[in-house]
Every structure is written in C-alpha cells, then in structure tokens.
Write an enzyme that holds these catalytic residues in place. Sequence first.
Site, PDB file in Angstrom:
ATOM      1  CG  PHE A  21      -2.059  -1.487   1.200  1.00  0.00           C
ATOM      2  CD1 PHE A  21      -3.426  -0.946   0.722  1.00  0.00           C
ATOM      3  CD2 PHE A  21      -1.213  -1.729   1.902  1.00  0.00           C
ATOM      4  CE1 PHE A  21      -4.446  -2.186   0.770  1.00  0.00           C
ATOM      5  CE2 PHE A  21      -2.175  -3.303   2.128  1.00  0.00           C
ATOM      6  CZ  PHE A  21      -3.876  -2.767   1.379  1.00  0.00           C
ATOM      7  CG  ASP A  22       0.454   6.050  -1.137  1.00  0.00           C
ATOM      8  OD1 ASP A  22       1.393   6.629  -0.755  1.00  0.00           O
ATOM      9  OD2 ASP A  22      -0.458   6.379  -1.765  1.00  0.00           O
TER      10      ASP A  22
END
Length: 228
Positions: A21-22
């Site tokens: 994930f960002d």
Amino acid sequence: MLKHRLLKEIKGCVFIKAIIFDFDGTLADTLPICFNAFQFVFKEFDNREITPEEIKTMFGPSETGIIRENLMNSNYDQAIEMYYQKYGDYHQDLVTENKEINDLLLYLKTEGYKLAIVTGKARRSLEISMDCLNMRDVFDVIITGDDVELPKPNPEGINKVLSILNIKNNEAVFLGDSDADIQAGLGAQVYTIGVQWLPNYQSLEFSVKPNQLVKSPSEFRELLIDII
C-alpha cells in the site's frame, strides 16, 4: 483452512502473497494534515500562502525533501521541526481512523497475506500517523521516503519490498491514489490498483491507467477474489 486460502492462483499459475500500500490518501486520510502542516511552515518561514494543489505538485520526496527543495528561507532544520510539530499537534483533530480500511487490513492479515507500505513520507511522520491510527503492528515491511534514493514514481521502494519478502513481482499487488503510485507499480511490474476510497485522494483521473480502479475497500476484497 484460512492458511490454504493464501495460495490462490492468478492467471492459473502464480500466487498472490503480498499486498503493498501507499499511505497518504490510500490507507489514511492524512492529506489534510499534510497540507495544514506545510501551510504553517511556508507561512511562518516564507510569509507565503500556498494551496493544497500547489503542495500536491511538490509531492515525491519526503517532507524534509519537499521543504529543502521548495522553501525560500534557508532555515531548513527549524522549518522541518515545525512541520513535524504541527503534524503531530493537529493529527487527532484532522485525521480519524477508518473502520473499512481497518477491517480490510485485519481480513488480509487473517488470510495470511504479507502486508507492506511504500510511501514518500518520512519515517518520523509515518510513525506519528501509525501511532495515532493504531497501525503499529500491522505491516511486515515499511519503506519510507528516508529509505530510498529515488522516490515514486521510481519503483525502487516497491522493488525493495519484493526483495525483503523474497517474492516475485507477479506475486504482489500494489495500491495507491496518485499518478506516481501507479507509475511506480507498473514500473515494478506488479498488479497495480488505483484507489479512490477516502474523502481526500490525489488523482481524480490517472494519467497512466492502473490495472484496476476501485472505489471502496469492499470492492478491493471482491477484486482480490477475482484476480486470484
């Protein structure tokens, strides 16, 4: 058995093992606190009013890099300290936990996926956010802007995650809310998903098309079942 559900095929031959994930705009609605802290800094040190849209154009380096590259005043160290102070002071007021995202992370952990973060944030601000949002012990690997030579859209951070987890690029999925995220994911040749599921996200339209676009954590769960 839940453990066996980890071993799900993508295109009949490869297993998804990791979800990457960002952070800002993807896992947490932290863009307002980022904008707020930067606005304090630029007003205090440059006597300059800057808009969220102007701040977005600076994204890429960590907060320390953004300040050093864009502040006209040369008191960078003081400005950086002010940024972190304001980021921490106003975090509880401007950022709240998101139950849907928390439930998604719990689901993925329960299913046995390795979880990682690749963010342009400095580790110091990320740790403030993770403490406030009770995300400290969720992730197996965290790569911040302090850990790479080349920030997104360069794929260095994602490639570091793959190396640390000892997995192939076709065994991972990467989710992000910005053009830089999508470019980094595609550059690393991982399955790349654009997300627009928080009130504040960076890209209304992606200039580079992700493999998929999702509007909610529940939609991602359904998509994960479809692509594996």
